[in-house]
Design a protein around this motif. Structure first.
Motif, PDB file in Angstrom:
ATOM      1  N   ALA A 331     -63.901 -22.448 -15.280  1.00  0.00           N
ATOM      2  CA  ALA A 331     -63.264 -21.156 -15.589  1.00  0.00           C
ATOM      3  C   ALA A 331     -64.265 -20.257 -16.302  1.00  0.00           C
ATOM      4  O   ALA A 331     -64.101 -19.941 -17.481  1.00  0.00           O
ATOM      5  CB  ALA A 331     -62.028 -21.398 -16.444  1.00  0.00           C
ATOM      6  N   PRO A 336     -62.316 -17.108 -12.519  1.00  0.00           N
ATOM      7  CA  PRO A 336     -60.861 -16.967 -12.673  1.00  0.00           C
ATOM      8  C   PRO A 336     -60.260 -15.794 -11.890  1.00  0.00           C
ATOM      9  O   PRO A 336     -59.057 -15.755 -11.668  1.00  0.00           O
ATOM     10  CB  PRO A 336     -60.682 -16.761 -14.192  1.00  0.00           C
ATOM     11  CG  PRO A 336     -61.886 -17.411 -14.799  1.00  0.00           C
ATOM     12  CD  PRO A 336     -63.002 -17.130 -13.833  1.00  0.00           C
ATOM     13  N   ILE A 339     -59.681 -17.769  -8.526  1.00  0.00           N
ATOM     14  CA  ILE A 339     -58.816 -18.951  -8.499  1.00  0.00           C
ATOM     15  C   ILE A 339     -57.716 -18.812  -9.539  1.00  0.00           C
ATOM     16  O   ILE A 339     -57.991 -18.665 -10.730  1.00  0.00           O
ATOM     17  CB  ILE A 339     -59.644 -20.235  -8.772  1.00  0.00           C
ATOM     18  CG1 ILE A 339     -60.601 -20.494  -7.609  1.00  0.00           C
ATOM     19  CG2 ILE A 339     -58.728 -21.423  -9.011  1.00  0.00           C
ATOM     20  CD1 ILE A 339     -61.443 -21.743  -7.760  1.00  0.00           C
ATOM     21  N   ALA A 340     -56.472 -18.809  -9.074  1.00  0.00           N
ATOM     22  CA  ALA A 340     -55.341 -18.909  -9.989  1.00  0.00           C
ATOM     23  C   ALA A 340     -55.046 -20.407 -10.069  1.00  0.00           C
ATOM     24  O   ALA A 340     -54.736 -21.041  -9.055  1.00  0.00           O
ATOM     25  CB  ALA A 340     -54.151 -18.138  -9.450  1.00  0.00           C
TER      26      ALA A 340
ATOM     27  N   HIS B  53     -51.342 -12.152  -4.402  1.00  0.00           N
ATOM     28  CA  HIS B  53     -50.833 -13.451  -3.956  1.00  0.00           C
ATOM     29  C   HIS B  53     -49.606 -13.259  -3.076  1.00  0.00           C
ATOM     30  O   HIS B  53     -48.661 -14.024  -3.145  1.00  0.00           O
ATOM     31  CB  HIS B  53     -50.513 -14.342  -5.158  1.00  0.00           C
ATOM     32  CG  HIS B  53     -51.709 -14.649  -5.981  1.00  0.00           C
ATOM     33  ND1 HIS B  53     -52.560 -15.683  -5.694  1.00  0.00           N
ATOM     34  CD2 HIS B  53     -52.224 -14.026  -7.054  1.00  0.00           C
ATOM     35  CE1 HIS B  53     -53.543 -15.695  -6.575  1.00  0.00           C
ATOM     36  NE2 HIS B  53     -53.367 -14.701  -7.408  1.00  0.00           N
ATOM     37  N   PRO B  60     -47.796 -16.978  -8.315  1.00  0.00           N
ATOM     38  CA  PRO B  60     -48.133 -17.097  -9.736  1.00  0.00           C
ATOM     39  C   PRO B  60     -47.322 -16.055 -10.517  1.00  0.00           C
ATOM     40  O   PRO B  60     -46.940 -15.032  -9.952  1.00  0.00           O
ATOM     41  CB  PRO B  60     -49.621 -16.751  -9.779  1.00  0.00           C
ATOM     42  CG  PRO B  60     -50.113 -16.840  -8.385  1.00  0.00           C
ATOM     43  CD  PRO B  60     -48.943 -16.566  -7.502  1.00  0.00           C
ATOM     44  N   TYR B  66     -49.162 -15.932 -17.152  1.00  0.00           N
ATOM     45  CA  TYR B  66     -50.224 -16.813 -16.643  1.00  0.00           C
ATOM     46  C   TYR B  66     -51.245 -17.077 -17.741  1.00  0.00           C
ATOM     47  O   TYR B  66     -51.658 -18.222 -17.984  1.00  0.00           O
ATOM     48  CB  TYR B  66     -50.891 -16.163 -15.425  1.00  0.00           C
ATOM     49  CG  TYR B  66     -52.003 -16.998 -14.839  1.00  0.00           C
ATOM     50  CD1 TYR B  66     -51.729 -18.020 -13.935  1.00  0.00           C
ATOM     51  CD2 TYR B  66     -53.330 -16.780 -15.204  1.00  0.00           C
ATOM     52  CE1 TYR B  66     -52.745 -18.807 -13.415  1.00  0.00           C
ATOM     53  CE2 TYR B  66     -54.346 -17.557 -14.689  1.00  0.00           C
ATOM     54  CZ  TYR B  66     -54.059 -18.562 -13.790  1.00  0.00           C
ATOM     55  OH  TYR B  66     -55.067 -19.337 -13.286  1.00  0.00           O
ATOM     56  N   ALA B 121     -63.704 -19.487 -24.626  1.00  0.00           N
ATOM     57  CA  ALA B 121     -64.666 -18.410 -24.349  1.00  0.00           C
ATOM     58  C   ALA B 121     -64.694 -18.140 -22.852  1.00  0.00           C
ATOM     59  O   ALA B 121     -64.713 -19.071 -22.050  1.00  0.00           O
ATOM     60  CB  ALA B 121     -66.046 -18.818 -24.840  1.00  0.00           C
ATOM     61  N   GLY B 122     -64.676 -16.885 -22.493  1.00  0.00           N
ATOM     62  CA  GLY B 122     -64.707 -16.514 -21.072  1.00  0.00           C
ATOM     63  C   GLY B 122     -63.330 -16.378 -20.464  1.00  0.00           C
ATOM     64  O   GLY B 122     -63.189 -15.916 -19.343  1.00  0.00           O
ATOM     65  N   MET B 123     -62.291 -16.797 -21.206  1.00  0.00           N
ATOM     66  CA  MET B 123     -60.933 -16.685 -20.651  1.00  0.00           C
ATOM     67  C   MET B 123     -60.081 -15.700 -21.449  1.00  0.00           C
ATOM     68  O   MET B 123     -58.858 -15.801 -21.492  1.00  0.00           O
ATOM     69  CB  MET B 123     -60.260 -18.055 -20.606  1.00  0.00           C
ATOM     70  CG  MET B 123     -60.819 -18.934 -19.502  1.00  0.00           C
ATOM     71  SD  MET B 123     -59.847 -20.420 -19.266  1.00  0.00           S
ATOM     72  CE  MET B 123     -58.446 -19.798 -18.357  1.00  0.00           C
TER      73      MET B 123
END
Lengths: 409, 221
Positions: A331, A336, A339-340, B53, B60, B66, B121-123
């Motif tokens: 991730a 991200p 890709i979910a 989607h 989702p 999410y 980190a990164g999310m």
């Protein structure tokens, strides 16, 4: 290779998509667009422009492409800028700045830049925006680089130019910076008709796998990436070793030749050492032009892994998803966006997590298949070249409706 | 078959995504920024997944749900945010408040609680927004038969515009199809049936199929 036409893409994405492109392009009738970058061949930007410009012209949007000129010294400076934007420390001297600005001035003398929209790619020609004052036309700066943690002095230098534009464009929200101008998000794309992504027959796949001597008697887990520590190939081997007691499978690490890259050669040695004498761990070096081979390998794989520690947008994932393969990826970066988790693939954060999901997907092929199908659909709707063209058409139109969040065309 | 005085002109909706430069790493930050971002950002994060989607079932959830579920690993709140019934809200501001309220309710010890999770980190959650463009297509219907034929040909972006986006425009809470069928063809019952379909819990193609089925059923009566 002759560029593909809209009718070729229509066969892949459907007539509705092409019809909408034509509708949008119709609203830009009479407008002229100029793209400017620093190279006509090689590199991702040149590749995408080579594919896109014929499509814009076929849509009736008059588009051409110019390339700036600069000497070796200039490109040494822009290389420094590129590295510094990626966060690698560089000494950016007063002489470097002077040479950068001088080269912009020289190019301004050569280029007219009077089209309705001037679309500048990356930092090398960023200073051409000075011409905006003369023609009062619209200017866009497209940043293809990850500028999430740039060297401050270099970014500040460029920012002075960037904020003179009407719009900026980035590939991922994580790459954007605080700017006084609007920032559009336009993700990169893959070309479904290229050798790397086009449909292959079972015979074509078999021929490549046989030629490369990759056995297919076991499920194949593959990572496609250059041998770089940031792609964590050793971590992939560790994750694979974690499933050996439960699943009979084979791992394939495939990447470009490391001849001209001392660090790559070092990493390759580490990879071979980690693989040891295990006959089920294959390490394959291919020349950078092996597009068809990579396509076939991805299609022959059971699961595709991309265990990067840092990543740009991650087009190798887009390519794998397009082939309907279940993908397990870190991730990080732009992954991200593609890709979910548990819908169109699997996102992981560790070697253990990668191991856990590898085991799951190899033992639950129906679930893996569903992920792969969803992933392919996701790419079809969001990451093919036609979506990229559509976003650029919308971007161009947005220049004529500033500060509006709802536009009726 | 009744012909309408004013035809239904099918329009596609397309959007250009823009970045706000605002991001959140904790629930508190998410809530605080959510109070301030433009409505187009609330709209983007509660709707874009439907288009990205459009093929997937189950789809989702919205971006807030999410992120809270997968980045913060707050499963209970994630479930609550996913269950917020977007159809109930006539304005984006009301929808925004529903998310803020659900987050506030989840704070047991207030926003400064030490155990509040930080995303890896990164999310981080990046607040995006979009510029929406609508563009008329060549598909035009004067009666129910033409309406059904057009429905079979239009793009998902067109379907999206008339089913989702339209509910947030006057007359609020009514999709364009139901509005036109009732006011131009006096098809009140069909309009009501289409209006009762929950577009947020099915794929775009599933939704298209159901609307066509209802309209064809009416034509056979």
């Amino acid at each position: 290779m002759k560029p593909s036409s809209l009718s070729h893409y229509e066969a892949v994405v459907g007539s509705q998509v092409i019809h909408e492109l034509r509708l949008l392009a119709g609203k830009l009738a009479g407008k002229k667009i100029l793209h400017v970058n620093s190279t006509a061949v090689g590199g991702g930007v040149a590749e995408i422009l080579n594919h896109m410009i014929p499509l814009f012209n076929e849509l009736g949007v008059q588009t051409r492409w110019d390339v700036i000129k600069g000497g070796e010294e200039y490109y040494a400076v822009t290389k420094k800028i590129h590295n510094a934007l990626h966060g690698n420390p560089e000494e950016f001297t007063a002489a470097d700045r002077a040479l950068f600005m001088e080269t912009q001035e020289k190019n301004l003398k050569q280029l007219e830049l009077r089209e309705d929209i001037v679309f500048i790619h990356d930092p090398q020609p960023v200073g051409l925006v000075k011409r905006k004052e003369k023609y009062k036309n619209k200017w866009i700066w497209r940043c293809h680089v990850d500028v999430s943690s740039p060297q401050a002095d270099v970014w500040e230098f460029l920012k002075g130019y960037v904020e003179a534009y009407d719009r900026s464009v980035f590939s991922s929200p994580a790459f954007s910076r605080k700017l006084s101008i609007p920032q559009a998000l336009v993700c990169p794309s893959i070309d479904p008709l290229s050798d790397k992504n086009r449909e292959l027959s079972a015979e074509e796949v078999d021929a490549v796998m046989n030629r490369l001597k990759i056995p297919r008697d076991k499920p194949l887990v593959t990572q496609v990436s250059r041998f770089d520590r940031l792609k964590d190939p050793v971590g992939v081997i560790q994750a694979f070793k974690g499933i050996r007691n439960y699943v009979d499978a084979r791992l394939l690490l495939v990447g470009g030749s490391a001849d001209d890259d001392p660090e790559g050669a070092e990493v390759l040695l580490e990879v071979k050492e980690a693989a040891g004498n295990d006959p089920d761990i294959l390490v394959l070096l291919l020349p950078p032009t092996s597009h068809l081979e990579i396509n076939a390998i991805q299609r022959a794989s059971t699961v595709i892994v991309q265990k990067s520690l840092r990543e740009g947008f991650g087009l190798t994932i887009t390519e794998a998803l397009w082939k309907g393969k279940p993908v397990i990826a870190s991730a990080v970066g732009g992954i991200p966006l593609q890709i979910a988790h548990k819908y169109s693939g699997i996102l992981t954060h560790s070697i253990e997590g990668t191991s856990y999901w590898l085991k799951q997907l190899l033992q639950e092929p129906e679930y893996a298949k569903k992920l792969g199908e969803n992933g392919k659909e996701h790419v079809l709707h969001n990451f093919l070249l036609t979506r990229h063209v559509r976003d650029y058409l919308l971007l161009f139109l947005s220049l004529f409706y500033p500060n509006q969040s709802y536009v009726i065309l | 078959m009744k012909r309408a005085k004013y035809p239904f002109i099918f329009k596609a909706q397309l959007s250009l995504v823009e970045m706000t430069g605002v991001k959140a790493a904790t629930l508190c930050q998410l809530r605080d920024h959510l109070k301030e971002v433009p409505e187009s950002s609330v709209y983007y994060h509660t709707h874009h997944f439907l288009r990205q989607h459009q093929f997937a079932s189950p789809e989702p959830p919205n971006d807030f749900a999410y992120w809270v579920t997968h980045a913060l690993q707050e499963g209970v709140l994630g479930e609550r945010l996913a269950a917020i019934d977007i159809l109930q809200f006539m304005t984006l501001n009301d929808l925004r408040n529903a998310f803020i309220q659900a987050i506030d309710l989840s704070f047991k010890n207030g926003c400064d609680a030490k155990d509040l999770r930080v995303s890896p980190a990164g999310m981080e959650f990046h607040f995006l927004k979009c510029t929406i463009f609508t563009i008329p297509t060549a598909e035009i219907a004067y009666d129910l038969k033409e309406f059904v034929n057009c429905l079979k040909r239009i793009s998902p972006n067109c379907l999206y515009n008339h089913v989702f986006e339209s509910c947030l425009r006057p007359p609020y809470g009514v999709n364009d199809f139901s509005n036109w069928l009732a006011t131009n063809l006096d098809e009140h019952d069909l309009a009501r049936k289409i209006g009762r379909l929950d577009p947020y819990t099915q794929t775009m193609e599933g939704l298209r199929g159901k609307i066509i089925h209802l309209a064809e059923q009416r034509m056979r009566e």
